[in-house]
Design a protein around this motif. Structure first.
Motif, PDB file in Angstrom:
ATOM      1  N   GLU A  79       0.889  -1.085  -0.032  1.00  0.00           N
ATOM      2  CA  GLU A  79      -0.145  -0.292   0.006  1.00  0.00           C
ATOM      3  C   GLU A  79       0.385   1.341  -0.106  1.00  0.00           C
ATOM      4  O   GLU A  79       0.126   2.515  -0.412  1.00  0.00           O
ATOM      5  CB  GLU A  79      -1.227   0.072   1.171  1.00  0.00           C
ATOM      6  N   THR A  80       1.711   1.487   0.732  1.00  0.00           N
ATOM      7  CA  THR A  80       2.598   2.212   0.891  1.00  0.00           C
ATOM      8  C   THR A  80       3.182   2.508  -0.682  1.00  0.00           C
ATOM      9  O   THR A  80       3.973   3.431  -0.745  1.00  0.00           O
ATOM     10  CB  THR A  80       4.259   2.021   1.922  1.00  0.00           C
ATOM     11  N   CYS A  81       3.700   1.917  -1.797  1.00  0.00           N
ATOM     12  CA  CYS A  81       3.926   2.168  -3.035  1.00  0.00           C
ATOM     13  C   CYS A  81       2.884   2.701  -3.614  1.00  0.00           C
ATOM     14  O   CYS A  81       3.407   3.115  -5.336  1.00  0.00           O
ATOM     15  CB  CYS A  81       4.088   0.709  -3.459  1.00  0.00           C
ATOM     16  N   LEU A  82       1.295   2.543  -3.607  1.00  0.00           N
ATOM     17  CA  LEU A  82       0.377   3.469  -3.684  1.00  0.00           C
ATOM     18  C   LEU A  82       0.113   4.662  -4.283  1.00  0.00           C
ATOM     19  O   LEU A  82      -0.003   5.058  -3.434  1.00  0.00           O
ATOM     20  CB  LEU A  82      -1.255   2.324  -3.860  1.00  0.00           C
ATOM     21  N   LEU A  83      -0.049   5.250  -4.919  1.00  0.00           N
ATOM     22  CA  LEU A  83      -0.441   6.519  -4.977  1.00  0.00           C
ATOM     23  C   LEU A  83      -2.195   6.730  -5.448  1.00  0.00           C
ATOM     24  O   LEU A  83      -2.706   6.305  -6.640  1.00  0.00           O
ATOM     25  CB  LEU A  83      -0.077   7.328  -6.390  1.00  0.00           C
TER      26      LEU A  83
END
Length: 459
Positions: A79-83
């Motif tokens: 989730e930390t990679c999703l914009l």
């Protein structure tokens, strides 16, 4: 090969086969992809299954480094990679968007963030991702008037609407853009331009994955967008099956293979069962060998073919009121049920008005009118086919004298038109074969013929 010596048939076949094999070149060592992988690694993502590569048939995509089995996890992006809009609201843009009235849409919030981050260049946290995004797109929002003019009529209006939609989003939010001047190092008119917003809109529209988010007090409308770096390099293929969703337990967006992929082949996903018009409208490409592809029959063409029918207006009104005016199509196998049903209605005289509803519900008409409906399908196919040939000739001429960006757009429309030509040709052949077989009369539900039938309106 000796000078002047012609290769034999077997050699030519081998060469042709070799030329048809898809070639690929790894992109993983190029600086922008090294930066992207480092950026994602810092956020908890590692990928040992896939690498970026350039393919001769599809362009950029992801290549399997080892055989992916059916049911295996292809990619798991934290989730930390999703914009997402949460990324935007938690950024320097957050205070401006949260205080703005009226509230803006999630789509606009993402678009503004992308434009601002691109403006910041290497100072942006998201620069490694933005740097690998396409610089331009082949969606209708980018199409020139010349390219619009060679589109099928059935998609031309939608394409123009898309272009105007993006223009409208830009022109109606000038005040919002001006409020962001304090965070920009150049005049807002030079940063949040129509061209910049169009690029961002296409980036979100073509590359985001579906991910439902809780409603926000600061945004208006449904929020289902998530930009997924690296994952969005996966290309679409109609015959591939995958399972894709956000895993609430692992907090990762996951794609699991159903079909499997062999080592060194391109890994594909499926964007859904879209026909080629929808793929071009939404994603800017046409997929080869798409089993979902059809040719749409435009309402204006239908009206022109039946222009001699004195009850045409009433019939079109009836079809519209019964939601039967859209999605009238033909495929390689023949006319769709909706098209044939609409044509059965058009074949009925006004004096049989009480039967109109029954026909839309599936009731067949008498054999003579059934045959008339089939003849009309052939007329429609032949009319569209003539238009297709004319469009392909125009495209061929345009390709000789346009710039690279228009060339890419024209190639997409050319692929759509070529597919259209193939479908229409196959449809006509299928109908000829069916006519020769002469199906038994009992397959047709006979209705009493009307002595006062209107003249044959098909021109």
């Amino acid at each position: 090969m000796m000078p002047g010596h012609r290769s034999g048939r077997a050699a030519r076949k081998r060469r042709k086969k070799q030329e048809s094999i898809t070639q690929s070149v790894s992109l993983s060592h190029q600086p922008q992809y090294v930066r992207l992988k480092k950026f994602l690694h810092q956020r908890g993502f590692t990928s040992t299954l896939l690498q970026p590569a350039l393919f001769t048939d599809t362009g950029r995509g992801l290549q399997a480094l080892k055989t992916i089995k059916s049911g295996e996890l292809i990619i798991s992006l934290p989730e930390t990679c999703l914009l997402t809009t949460s990324t935007v609201l938690n950024s320097y843009l957050g205070p401006y968007i949260k205080s703005w009235r009226p509230r803006i849409s999630p789509l606009l919030a993402l678009c503004v963030f992308l434009v601002c981050e691109r403006h910041r260049g290497e100072a942006s946290d998201w620069f490694p991702y933005i740097d690998v995004l396409p610089k331009t797109y082949t969606c209708p929002a980018y199409f020139s008037d010349d390219v619009m003019a060679v589109l099928p009529t059935s998609v031309q209006r939608k394409a123009l609407d898309q272009r105007e939609e993006v223009r409208g989003i830009h022109s109606s939010n000038v005040s919002l853009f001006r409020s962001l001047q304090p965070i920009l190092s150049q005049p807002v008119e030079e940063v949040l331009t129509y061209e910049a917003l169009r690029w961002a809109w296409c980036s979100v529209n073509t590359r985001s994955v579906f991910m439902s988010h809780p409603s926000s007090d600061f945004l208006f409308g449904q929020d289902v967008y998530a930009l997924a770096p690296f994952l969005d390099l996966l290309n679409h293929r109609p015959d591939v099956q995958v399972k894709a969703s956000f895993n609430e337990v692992s907090r990762c967006y996951e794609i699991r293979s159903v079909s499997g992929t062999l080592r060194y082949e391109q890994a594909f996903i499926n964007y859904d069962s879209h026909d080629s018009q929808r793929l071009m409208m939404e994603y800017g490409f046409v997929a080869s060998c798409n089993p979902n592809s059809v040719v749409y029959v435009d309402t204006d063409l239908l009206c022109d073919v039946f222009k001699a029918d004195r009850s045409l207006d009433q019939k079109m009104k009836f079809l519209r009121e019964n939601n039967f005016i859209n999605n009238l199509t033909v495929s390689s196998e023949g006319p769709s049920w909706r098209l044939l049903t609409a044509l059965r209605l058009m074949a009925l005289p006004q004096t049989l008005y009480p039967q109109w509803k029954a026909v839309l519900l599936g009731q067949r008409v008498c054999e003579e009118r059934e045959e008339r409906s089939v003849r009309t399908v052939k007329t429609l196919c032949e009319r569209i086919l003539r238009d297709t040939h004319t469009a392909l000739e125009k495209i061929s001429l345009l390709l000789q004298c346009v710039c690279l960006s228009l060339t890419e757009q024209l190639h997409v429309v050319e692929a759509l038109r070529q597919e259209e030509r193939c479908i229409l040709g196959n449809c006509l052949k299928t109908m000829e074969c069916s006519a020769e077989q002469q199906p038994p009369d009992e397959l047709l539900s006979r209705q009493p013929d009307d002595a006062n039938d209107d003249e044959d309106a098909v021109s």
